[in-house]
Scaffold this motif. Sequence first.
Motif, PDB file in Angstrom:
ATOM      1  N   ARG A   1       0.818  -1.131   0.057  1.00 48.56           N
ATOM      2  CA  ARG A   1      -0.053   0.128   0.056  1.00 48.56           C
ATOM      3  C   ARG A   1       0.903   1.236   0.054  1.00 48.56           C
ATOM      4  O   ARG A   1       0.529   2.296  -0.713  1.00 48.56           O
TER       5      ARG A   1
ATOM      6  N   ALA B   1      -5.559   3.998  -4.938  1.00 45.84           N
ATOM      7  CA  ALA B   1      -4.635   3.094  -4.363  1.00 45.84           C
ATOM      8  C   ALA B   1      -5.489   1.468  -4.422  1.00 45.84           C
ATOM      9  O   ALA B   1      -4.788   0.543  -4.967  1.00 45.84           O
TER      10      ALA B   1
ATOM     11  N   THR C   1       2.117   1.844  -3.356  1.00 44.26           N
ATOM     12  CA  THR C   1       0.845   2.223  -4.269  1.00 44.26           C
ATOM     13  C   THR C   1       0.838   3.581  -4.160  1.00 44.26           C
ATOM     14  O   THR C   1       0.768   4.461  -5.058  1.00 44.26           O
ATOM     15  N   ILE C   2       0.708   4.267  -2.927  1.00 43.14           N
ATOM     16  CA  ILE C   2       0.304   5.554  -2.694  1.00 43.14           C
ATOM     17  C   ILE C   2       1.427   6.343  -3.149  1.00 43.14           C
ATOM     18  O   ILE C   2       1.262   7.459  -3.726  1.00 43.14           O
TER      19      ILE C   2
END
Lengths: 226, 207
Positions: free
Chosen positions: B49, B102, B52-53
């Motif tokens: 995560r 995301a 991705t962010i």
Amino acid sequence: MVLSLLAAAGCATTATDPRDPLEGFNRAMYAFNDGLDEAVMKPVSRAYKAVAPDLLRGMVRNFFSNVDDVFNTLNNLLQGKPLDALSDLGRVAFNTVFGLLGINDVASEMGLEKHNEDFGQTFAVWGVDSGPYLVLPFFGPYTLRDSAGLVLDWETDPVVRARPIALRNSLIATRFVSKRTDLLDASRVFDAAALDRYVFLRDAYLQRRRSLIYDGNPPREPRPAE
Amino acid sequence: MRNWFACAALAFAATAGAQDTPPDELVKSVMLEIQASVAQDKDLQAGDRDKTIALIEQKALPHFNFGSMTALAVGPAWQKATPEQKKRLVEGFRGLLTRTYASSLNSFRDQKLVFRPLRMKPADTDVTVLVRVMQSGAQPVDIEYDMEKTVRGWKCYDVRVAGISLVVNYRTEFANLVRDGGVDGLIKALEAKNKASSSPAAGAGKK
């Protein structure tokens, strides 16, 4: 149980949205469906995704999608869209013959795009108003008009007409799991996005239906002043 | 001194480039870049995560106009908000949209994207760019980017996925929160949601 739910709906003072006068009842139904989804549907779908390889799941999806195209053809005819109906019929023909009874979606690769139609949309095209938003137990978000459509959808669904009953039931169950599994990603996005899950789902459903009724090209709503 | 000039000239050229890029080409290059980044990175594919962010922050977010998006989603209450409240609203909504984005990135990983060239007049300042996501055994999903021309180039102010507008979808939720707890109530709800989805447990399951 239904009576007490209706009573709860009668008492609901939170209903402020004109599209959703039955908000109290709908929220109760939503909570019921959501609980069922968390307890049963989601675990089953996750297991199906874990066990069945992508390729197999694709074949299952395509098989039911092919059956569905028969139904799309009928609704496109009823909506006065003969060209779309012809394209749907072409999809069924190609996918059944060259796609081995529909398990390969060769028609999409050829550029014959799939449509998404149902009796609720057909009624809308005929000028029937959506009526209030309605969350049905097991079936989820609908409107009054689309629930009436659902009855006909069910009646004309080739899968529902399959016999013997045991075969019909397993087909319905398999199709359901297949569809729910395809929505696992979407429900993760939904969890990330929603502040009030009930309101977010309702508004998304109503927007989605509007888009489907206009086949993806609804008249653009004017941008409000900032 | 000459170095400084060269840098300034380069920076200027770069911004001028971004400003000149037509909206449809901008969308296409950003989406393909993100798809390529995911294709090359195992962590991104596994749904890391933070990474991705970071990718979204770097590649996509500069092309969004979060001020416009927030104003549109908040509706009439926006006018009455103080500058400080507006700032926090934009930050909160930006965080929420980033996390939503995301969570969706993984699903579009190996989908085939079809970019339609946009028919626009030179004088247009508000256009919709359409990207079609093709899928087997399902109706294609249309992603539409509403873009407005600004002095800093074309910026996106709403995204519609399968006919569902993000901004419109938040309007009722936001209006309810403002009705119940004022603008501060909405700010609080946004910040709480962002905090909840940043906690390590959030990725594993909910509640």
